[in-house]
Write an enzyme that holds these catalytic residues in place. Structure first.
Site, PDB file in Angstrom:
ATOM      1  N   PRO A 278      17.921 -91.036 -54.099  1.00 31.31           N
ATOM      2  CA  PRO A 278      17.752 -92.201 -53.223  1.00 31.31           C
ATOM      3  C   PRO A 278      18.508 -92.041 -51.919  1.00 31.31           C
ATOM      4  O   PRO A 278      19.638 -91.552 -51.891  1.00 31.31           O
ATOM      5  CB  PRO A 278      18.347 -93.343 -54.043  1.00 31.31           C
TER       6      PRO A 278
ATOM      7  N   ARG B 124      17.338 -94.221 -48.547  1.00 29.82           N
ATOM      8  CA  ARG B 124      17.153 -95.515 -47.900  1.00 29.82           C
ATOM      9  C   ARG B 124      17.728 -96.674 -48.732  1.00 29.82           C
ATOM     10  O   ARG B 124      18.366 -97.569 -48.190  1.00 29.82           O
ATOM     11  CB  ARG B 124      15.652 -95.750 -47.698  1.00 29.82           C
TER      12      ARG B 124
ATOM     13  N   ARG C 159      12.379 -95.437 -35.547  1.00 32.66           N
ATOM     14  CA  ARG C 159      11.424 -95.890 -36.570  1.00 32.66           C
ATOM     15  C   ARG C 159      10.321 -96.807 -36.020  1.00 32.66           C
ATOM     16  O   ARG C 159       9.151 -96.626 -36.378  1.00 32.66           O
ATOM     17  CB  ARG C 159      12.151 -96.558 -37.745  1.00 32.66           C
TER      18      ARG C 159
ATOM     19  N   CYS D  15      12.353 -93.630 -20.628  1.00 30.17           N
ATOM     20  CA  CYS D  15      11.143 -93.597 -19.814  1.00 30.17           C
ATOM     21  C   CYS D  15       9.910 -93.258 -20.641  1.00 30.17           C
ATOM     22  O   CYS D  15       9.329 -92.175 -20.508  1.00 30.17           O
ATOM     23  CB  CYS D  15      11.321 -92.607 -18.674  1.00 30.17           C
TER      24      CYS D  15
ATOM     25  N   TYR E  26      17.631 -93.517 -41.656  1.00 29.54           N
ATOM     26  CA  TYR E  26      16.715 -92.936 -40.676  1.00 29.54           C
ATOM     27  C   TYR E  26      16.900 -93.581 -39.300  1.00 29.54           C
ATOM     28  O   TYR E  26      15.957 -93.751 -38.541  1.00 29.54           O
ATOM     29  CB  TYR E  26      15.260 -93.018 -41.176  1.00 29.54           C
TER      30      TYR E  26
HETATM   31  C1  LIG Z   1      13.514 -88.065 -47.928  1.00 30.56           C
HETATM   32  C2  LIG Z   1      13.595 -87.643 -49.325  1.00 30.56           C
HETATM   33  C3  LIG Z   1      14.249 -88.441 -50.270  1.00 30.56           C
HETATM   34  C4  LIG Z   1      14.860 -89.775 -49.940  1.00 30.56           C
HETATM   35  O1  LIG Z   1      13.934 -90.773 -49.670  1.00 30.56           O
HETATM   36  P1  LIG Z   1      14.440 -92.275 -49.494  1.00 30.56           P
HETATM   37  O2  LIG Z   1      13.248 -93.055 -49.180  1.00 30.56           O
HETATM   38  O3  LIG Z   1      15.426 -92.288 -48.398  1.00 30.56           O
HETATM   39  O4  LIG Z   1      15.033 -92.693 -50.793  1.00 30.56           O
HETATM   40  C5  LIG Z   1      14.353 -87.970 -51.558  1.00 30.56           C
HETATM   41  N1  LIG Z   1      13.832 -86.773 -51.912  1.00 30.56           N
HETATM   42  C6  LIG Z   1      13.191 -85.978 -51.039  1.00 30.56           C
HETATM   43  C7  LIG Z   1      12.683 -84.679 -51.485  1.00 30.56           C
HETATM   44  C8  LIG Z   1      13.057 -86.386 -49.722  1.00 30.56           C
HETATM   45  O5  LIG Z   1      12.426 -85.602 -48.856  1.00 30.56           O
END
Ligand SMILES: *Cc1c(COP(=O)(O)O)cnc(C)c1O
Length: 437
Positions: free
Chosen positions: A274, A276, A312, A363, A392
């Protein structure tokens, strides 16, 4: 749940008024709440406890060394996608913390670096990569522990740029042929195929994809074991969604409910990645209004954060709540945004507010943080908070327009400390100065 709240019409991070931080450290400024971050890490660790999970924090969500170190201190390993992130994880983590290495384009140098530094698992994204890692490990006199990343071919779940488990994306091995790939490396002296990996995409607000993915993984674990591979890990990746609007996200327990049965059926140890979910709601981006302007019937708030600080909205059309740090007495104290992600951002009339675009100085017409947002009249010097900016955000920040990357501050209760200083003009040209024409 987060620790950003309004008290008497002033935004606080834990027990610190964020306006004080803007004063002391300047803007744009990322402000993190330690309590929020640890709450979410603990929520995952607790929800999945029955599967004895290895929770590998996904460094790409936010690679700040202090934040990574905090997570390592509280029992997390790391999920990395490059040699640079591997370096961060080594620097941040307690010795021996588990590092999972994913990504479709690991170079030979990155593979060697990871092997030399005791990588826990490689997530394998292609047949060529599997053989390359096996051969490199064998030459080094080692055995690489690998989990084959499977693309389970599920229906679309999230933004097209971040859906990693629909047919035809660059990630993982096709579910139709992955067993053949696994058969091809039975007995390989440089490889130990010990796991199955799936990362479905991000952010995912429903549990159903994880249930379906889990079911497919169970079948593959059996098939791999029939080939003689000693499968011990089921890595279900990350991707758990968070509250960008109000309350659209599921608690970790809801994902555990659909993932744990699959893990139990395989007898594997669970690995999670995890990012995010842990760090997303743990920060606001603070900015200061530079000018306001109206043209062609549109109203603009030009403030000092831009797409180079938080890309984002530009990149994915993402929604972040934006609200004044000190809302006036005649407007609501906080923005009320519908929690339903299936309803497109409605322009909801709010008392004494009108539709404004929140834009930065870069810009590009695509440089915006929010569009058509009901906001009160703002004036030069007012502070704005962009919520749920922890994941992110800073990790995707750039120097475009030769803008200095923002500073980062960590709040713990009533105290705060800088965890990344603001860049300087000197930093901006450091890599060019030594080789200047
Ligand atoms: C980006 C990524 C994650 C994390 O994703 P989240 O949405 O931030 O939890 C986990 N595993 C892999 C392989 C990723 O590329």
């Amino acid at each position: 749940m987060d620790h950003f709240e309004y008290r008497d019409r002033a935004l606080y991070c834990e027990d610190v008024p964020v306006a004080d931080l803007a004063e002391q450290y300047g803007t744009p400024l990322y402000v993190y709440s330690e309590a929020t971050l640890l709450h979410h890490l603990r929520e995952i660790q607790t929800a999945f406890a029955p599967a004895n999970p290895v929770v590998c924090y996904s460094v790409k969500a936010n690679g700040n060394l202090s934040l990574c170190r905090l997570m390592g201190k509280h029992g997390a390993g790391y999920d990395v996608t490059s040699g640079g992130e591997f370096f961060r994880a080594l620097k941040a983590g307690p010795q021996g913390s588990k590092i999972v290495f994913a990504g479709v384009g690991k170079t030979d140098a990155e593979i060697r670096y990871a092997l030399e530094h005791g990588v826990f698992l490689f997530d394998i994204e292609s047949e060529q990569e599997l053989h390359a890692i096996g051969d490199i490990a064998h030459h080094m006199g080692r055995t690489a522990a690998v989990a084959l990343r499977v693309n389970p071919d599920l229906p679309p779940k999230t933004h097209v740029k971040t859906d990693t488990s629909v047919k035809g994306v660059k990630f993982g091995l096709d579910i139709e042929t992955v067993v053949d790939v696994a058969r091809g490396v039975v007995g390989h002296p440089g490889l130990a195929v010990v796991g199955i990996h799936m990362h479905l995409g991000s952010p995912i607000l429903k549990t159903e994809p994880y249930r379906q993915g889990g079911e497919r993984a169970v079948k593959l674990v059996k098939a791999f074991r029939d080939l003689g591979h000693d499968i011990r890990y089921l890595n279900m990746g990350g991707g758990f969604g968070i509250n960008y609007r109000r309350d659209e996200a599921k608690p970790a327990g809801a994902f555990a409910e659909v993932i744990l049965p699959a893990v139990a059926e395989t007898g594997c140890q669970l690995v999670l990645e995890p990012g995010r979910f842990i760090v997303g709601n743990a920060a606001v981006l603070l900015s200061r209004v530079v000018f306001t302007k109206s043209t062609g019937g549109k109203h603009y708030v030009i403030q000092d954060a831009a797409m180079n600080d938080l890309i984002r909205p530009t990149l994915y059309g993402s929604f972040h709540r934006v609200w004044p740090v000190r809302p006036a007495a005649d407007v609501p104290e906080r923005p009320d945004v519908d929690g339903n992600p299936d309803v497109p951002d409605p322009f909801r009339p709010m008392p004494n507010c009108f539709a404004q675009d929140v834009v930065g100085p870069v810009c590009e017409s695509g440089d915006f943080l929010a569009k058509d947002r009901p906001l009160p009249a703002l004036k030069r010097g007012d502070l704005l908070a962009v919520f749920s900016a922890g994941a992110y955000g800073m990790s995707m920040a750039s120097n475009y327009n030769s803008r200095l990357r923002a500073a980062e501050v960590l709040v713990t209760g009533g105290t705060h400390r800088l965890i990344r200083r603001r860049e300087t003009f000197k930093d901006l040209v450091a890599c060019e100065e030594d080789c200047l024409l």
